[in-house]
Design an enzyme around this catalytic site. Structure first.
Site, PDB file in Angstrom:
ATOM      1  N   PRO A   1       0.825  -1.202   0.000  1.00 33.09           N
ATOM      2  CA  PRO A   1       0.000   0.000   0.000  1.00 33.09           C
ATOM      3  C   PRO A   1       0.866   1.262   0.000  1.00 33.09           C
ATOM      4  CG  PRO A   1      -0.273  -1.248   2.052  1.00 33.09           C
ATOM      5  CD  PRO A   1       0.599  -2.068   1.162  1.00 33.09           C
TER       6      PRO A   1
ATOM      7  N   GLY B   1       7.250   1.436   2.771  1.00 31.40           N
ATOM      8  CA  GLY B   1       8.360   1.600   1.814  1.00 31.40           C
ATOM      9  C   GLY B   1       7.987   1.304   0.376  1.00 31.40           C
ATOM     10  N   SER B   2       6.742   1.592  -0.020  1.00 32.66           N
ATOM     11  CA  SER B   2       6.323   1.219  -1.376  1.00 32.66           C
ATOM     12  C   SER B   2       7.145   1.951  -2.445  1.00 32.66           C
ATOM     13  CB  SER B   2       4.819   1.453  -1.584  1.00 32.66           C
ATOM     14  OG  SER B   2       4.563   2.789  -1.878  1.00 32.66           O
TER      15      SER B   2
ATOM     16  N   ASP C   1      15.465   3.016   4.245  1.00 34.58           N
ATOM     17  CA  ASP C   1      14.442   2.334   3.433  1.00 34.58           C
ATOM     18  C   ASP C   1      15.067   1.671   2.206  1.00 34.58           C
ATOM     19  OD1 ASP C   1      12.760   3.486   5.264  1.00 34.58           O
ATOM     20  OD2 ASP C   1      11.373   4.344   3.797  1.00 34.58           O
TER      21      ASP C   1
ATOM     22  N   GLY D   1       3.895   3.722   5.161  1.00 42.46           N
ATOM     23  CA  GLY D   1       5.032   3.394   6.021  1.00 42.46           C
ATOM     24  C   GLY D   1       5.712   2.088   5.670  1.00 42.46           C
TER      25      GLY D   1
END
Ligand code: MEV
Length: 316
Positions: A95, A101-102, A148, A99
């Site tokens: 999503p 990390g997409s 990330d 949060g």
């Protein structure tokens, strides 16, 4: 050529990591971004992202778009005057703005797949994928710490410290696998805005915010020791302590607070937001299946949109 990259959670130390304190993050391999690259018949570079309803030619696109920036990073790193004719199709079940990390995962998957298709083995290594993803993150997030891109490119739990001239990136032993529930508030939140707000607070109240960052750093260091020793009770307690500091940093939200409280009431060993906060996902540590069921039910009853389970183990 096909490549993918996982989602991620921050176990300890988000935000403080931007200011040089240690943090711990782990991949969430069951949600992923995938890029498929094929040669095309003279169309130039075409980018298709069905989840974003996007289908465009690189040369005609807004050059500030993240996927365009990704392709330009590869082009520059490869020293190519022109990219060959390629169709890049990107899908993700991570999503967005939650949060997990997409953005970093999509960038990392595209870099790996394009580098593989072009036979640029050097650019497809974890180190280069991470470094190029970082350059794209900088364009879109302002001052990312680098954690990330590191965790999605290496796909391993990492202990990370942002520092010059090279970040510290260490893997560590996870003595007892950590069973975590990851629950989504359903509220989308911009990392750039949350990180920018923390910076403004830090500038306005440097002594208070330095103390908060120090507290997060101490917690992350203690958590590493507890993870290496398999002390899940201590890990849980440290998660909840970290959450208290994140609340003081202003990055929690009523929805996150409600999910954290529900998880703790249902018996979770610890709970906290994960990532930039203000929305997105929280994580709760559970010990066994019985605790997992109780905490999952409590999270859903407290309006979690989705709850997934992930287990963090040592990887080589
Ligand atoms: C976002 O996943 C983690 C933050 O600490 C930002 C960063 O480290 O770049 C909030």
């Amino acid at each position: 050529m096909i490549a993918s990259a996982p989602g991620k959670i921050i176990l300890f130390g988000e935000h403080a990591v931007v200011y040089g304190r240690p943090a711990i993050a782990a991949p969430v391999s069951q949600v992923r971004a995938t890029a498929v690259v094929t040669p095309n018949e003279g169309e130039g570079v075409r980018i298709i992202a069905p989840d974003l309803d996007a289908d465009f030619l690189l040369d005609e696109a807004d050059q500030s778009d993240a996927l365009v920036a990704t392709m330009r990073q590869i082009q520059t790193a490869a020293g190519l005057a022109r990219l060959p004719n390629l169709t890049v199709t990107v899908r993700s079940d991570i999503p967005i703005a939650s949060g997990l990390g997409s953005g970093a995962a999509i960038t990392a998957a595209v870099i790996r797949a394009v580098a593989g298709q072009l036979g640029l083995a050097r650019l497809a290594t974890d180190e280069w994928v991470s470094g190029l993803t970082y350059e794209v993150e900088k364009i879109h997030h302002g001052t990312p710490s680098g954690i990330d891109n590191t965790v999605v490119a290496y796909e391993k739990p990492v202990y990370f410290v942002r520092q010059q001239p090279r970040n510290i990136i260490e893997t560590f032993k996870v003595k007892r696998p950590l069973r975590l529930l990851v629950a989504d508030t359903g509220v989308r939140s911009s990392t750039k805005i949350a990180v920018g707000d923390v910076r403004r607070h830090w500038e306005a109240a440097p002594i208070q915010f330095e103390a908060l960052f120090d507290g997060c750093g101490r917690i992350a260091a203690a958590a590493r020791t507890a993870i290496e020793a398999g002390d899940v009770t201590a890990i849980g307690r440290l998660m909840t302590e970290n959450q208290r500091l994140l609340v003081e940093m202003t990055v929690s939200s009523p929805e996150l607070d409600a999910l954290v409280a529900a998880a703790l009431r249902a018996g979770a060993l610890g709970a906290k937001l994960s990532g930039a906060g203000r929305g997105g996902n929280m994580i709760a540590l559970v010990e066994d299946e019985e605790m997992e069921t109780a905490v999952r039910q409590a999270l859903l009853a407290a309006n979690a949109h989705t709850v997934l389970t992930t287990t963090i183990k040592s990887r080589n």
